[in-house]
Design an enzyme around this catalytic site. Structure first.
Site, mmCIF file in Angstrom:
data_model
loop_
_atom_site.group_PDB
_atom_site.id
_atom_site.type_symbol
_atom_site.label_atom_id
_atom_site.label_comp_id
_atom_site.label_asym_id
_atom_site.label_seq_id
_atom_site.Cartn_x
_atom_site.Cartn_y
_atom_site.Cartn_z
ATOM 1 N N ASN A 87 -3.715 10.276 -6.629
ATOM 2 C CA ASN A 87 -2.454 11.015 -6.510
ATOM 3 C C ASN A 87 -1.248 10.090 -6.351
ATOM 4 O OD1 ASN A 87 -3.346 13.926 -6.361
ATOM 5 N ND2 ASN A 87 -4.572 13.092 -4.697
ATOM 6 N N ASP B 276 -1.666 -0.422 6.107
ATOM 7 C CA ASP B 276 -1.870 0.248 7.401
ATOM 8 C C ASP B 276 -3.363 0.453 7.686
ATOM 9 O OD1 ASP B 276 -2.250 2.212 5.373
ATOM 10 O OD2 ASP B 276 -2.106 3.750 6.923
ATOM 11 N N ARG C 100 -11.692 8.471 -2.612
ATOM 12 C CA ARG C 100 -12.042 9.846 -2.261
ATOM 13 C C ARG C 100 -13.558 10.026 -2.078
ATOM 14 N NH1 ARG C 100 -9.780 14.205 -6.326
ATOM 15 N NH2 ARG C 100 -7.951 12.880 -5.992
ATOM 16 N N ASP D 73 0.879 -1.161 0.000
ATOM 17 C CA ASP D 73 0.000 0.000 0.000
ATOM 18 C C ASP D 73 0.925 1.222 0.000
ATOM 19 O OD1 ASP D 73 -2.263 1.732 0.516
ATOM 20 O OD2 ASP D 73 -1.605 1.788 2.608
ATOM 21 N N GLY E 102 -7.543 3.880 3.237
ATOM 22 C CA GLY E 102 -7.658 2.871 2.182
ATOM 23 C C GLY E 102 -8.930 2.996 1.358
ATOM 24 N N ASP F 26 -0.157 5.102 0.882
ATOM 25 C CA ASP F 26 -0.412 6.095 1.934
ATOM 26 C C ASP F 26 -0.391 5.437 3.317
ATOM 27 O OD1 ASP F 26 -0.882 8.238 0.097
ATOM 28 O OD2 ASP F 26 -2.878 7.445 -0.290
ATOM 29 N N SER G 245 -5.508 5.717 -4.534
ATOM 30 C CA SER G 245 -5.370 7.171 -4.670
ATOM 31 C C SER G 245 -5.144 7.600 -6.117
ATOM 32 C CB SER G 245 -4.199 7.663 -3.826
ATOM 33 O OG SER G 245 -3.946 9.023 -4.105
HETATM 34 C C1 BG6 Z 1 -5.929 5.957 -0.129
HETATM 35 C C2 BG6 Z 1 -5.938 6.653 1.211
HETATM 36 O O1 BG6 Z 1 -4.648 5.484 -0.389
HETATM 37 O O2 BG6 Z 1 -6.307 6.868 -1.170
HETATM 38 C C3 BG6 Z 1 -7.289 7.313 1.440
HETATM 39 O O3 BG6 Z 1 -5.685 5.703 2.220
HETATM 40 C C4 BG6 Z 1 -7.637 8.234 0.282
HETATM 41 O O4 BG6 Z 1 -7.219 8.040 2.646
HETATM 42 C C5 BG6 Z 1 -7.602 7.431 -1.009
HETATM 43 O O5 BG6 Z 1 -8.917 8.798 0.448
HETATM 44 C C6 BG6 Z 1 -7.942 8.275 -2.241
HETATM 45 O O6 BG6 Z 1 -6.938 9.228 -2.443
HETATM 46 P P1 BG6 Z 1 -7.035 10.423 -3.481
HETATM 47 O O7 BG6 Z 1 -5.630 10.933 -3.541
HETATM 48 O O8 BG6 Z 1 -7.491 9.842 -4.778
HETATM 49 O O9 BG6 Z 1 -8.010 11.401 -2.943
HETATM 50 MG MG MG Z 2 -2.789 3.174 3.591
#
Ligand code: BG6
Ligand code: MG
Length: 222
Positions: free
Chosen positions: A119, A171, A48, A8, A45, A10, A117
């Site tokens: 991002n 996590d 969004r 993972d 995890g 984040d 994510s």
């Molecule tokens: C996950 C995080 O990796 O990505 C979450 O644990 C987050 O907290 C999710 O909401 C989505 O991320 P993003 O960057 O697309 O908003």
């Molecule tokens: Mg995580």
């Protein structure tokens, strides 16, 4: 005897889990909803938009907004979050991760990344880890968020790994559920990830020799 290790991002590779929390808290406050770190465990995890739904539910406001308004809120949260990312450098890789990755690679075991994510690539580039993983699954490659197994199964599939001979590191409770639903060996980083097959309190406790021996014990019991 291990096909692949899937990480993972984040909260495992770097502490962006905390930045996600700060950004959501700021957005939620604008809606007069207060969230704390205990509640935040449920957001880890989770994608969004699914996170936003959980927050609105927490504030009893799940029926107050149109889809367009929700998209605007999610976008606002992302703007807060991206401001933190501007300051991210390789120094922000969590303790023990670089050593763990090189120990795995030195044995020729492929590594993957599984993050819901949008991002993920921005974060990996800032950490200078964008060329480190053999395969990266991010939000653009899956339809379902964790705890669905899709993301870990996709990573294993692309790494030509049998999930039952592979390891996932997470996590988040939703992430551990996703790994277990994939039938992989689940390594948890935290104190409350009761469903993990092996848990360490923090990333510096992630030692490849220990992970391998816990995995072997688990395999022998299957
Ligand atoms: C996950 C995080 O990796 O990505 C979450 O644990 C987050 O907290 C999710 O909401 C989505 O991320 P993003 O960057 O697309 O908003
Ligand atoms: Mg995580």
């Amino acid at each position: 005897f291990i096909d692949a290790v899937v990480f993972d991002l984040d909260g495992v590779i770097t502490d962006t889990a905390h930045y996600h929390f700060l950004a959501w808290r700021e957005m939620a406050r604008e809606m007069n909803i207060e969230i704390d770190e205990v509640f935040n465990e449920r957001l880890k995890g989770v994608s969004r938009m699914a996170s936003l739904e959980l927050i609105l539910e927490e504030g009893n406001r799940q029926n107050d907004f149109t889809l367009h308004e929700k998209e605007t809120m999610a976008e606002k949260k992302n703007q807060h979050y991206c401001q933190f990312l501007n300051h991210l450098t390789p120094q922000d890789i969590l303790p023990g991760i670089v050593e763990l990755i090189s120990a795995i690679k030195s044995e020729g075991v492929p590594i993957g990344l599984a993050s819901v994510s949008k991002n993920a690539l921005t974060v990996l580039r800032a950490l200078q880890l964008d060329n480190t993983f053999d395969y990266i699954v991010d939000a653009s490659k899956v339809k379902k968020t964790k705890p669905d197994p899709e993301i870990f199964l996709t990573a294993c599939n692309r790494l030509e790994a049998d999930p039952e001979r592979s390891i996932g590191i997470e996590d988040a409770a939703a992430g551990i559920d996703s790994i277990k639903a994939s039938k992989m060996f689940a390594v948890g980083v935290g104190n409350t990830l009761y469903k993990s097959d092996y848990q360490v309190a923090a990333t510096k406790g992630l030692k490849w020799e220990n992970i391998k021996s816990e995995y072997q014990t688990w395999r022998n019991m299957q």
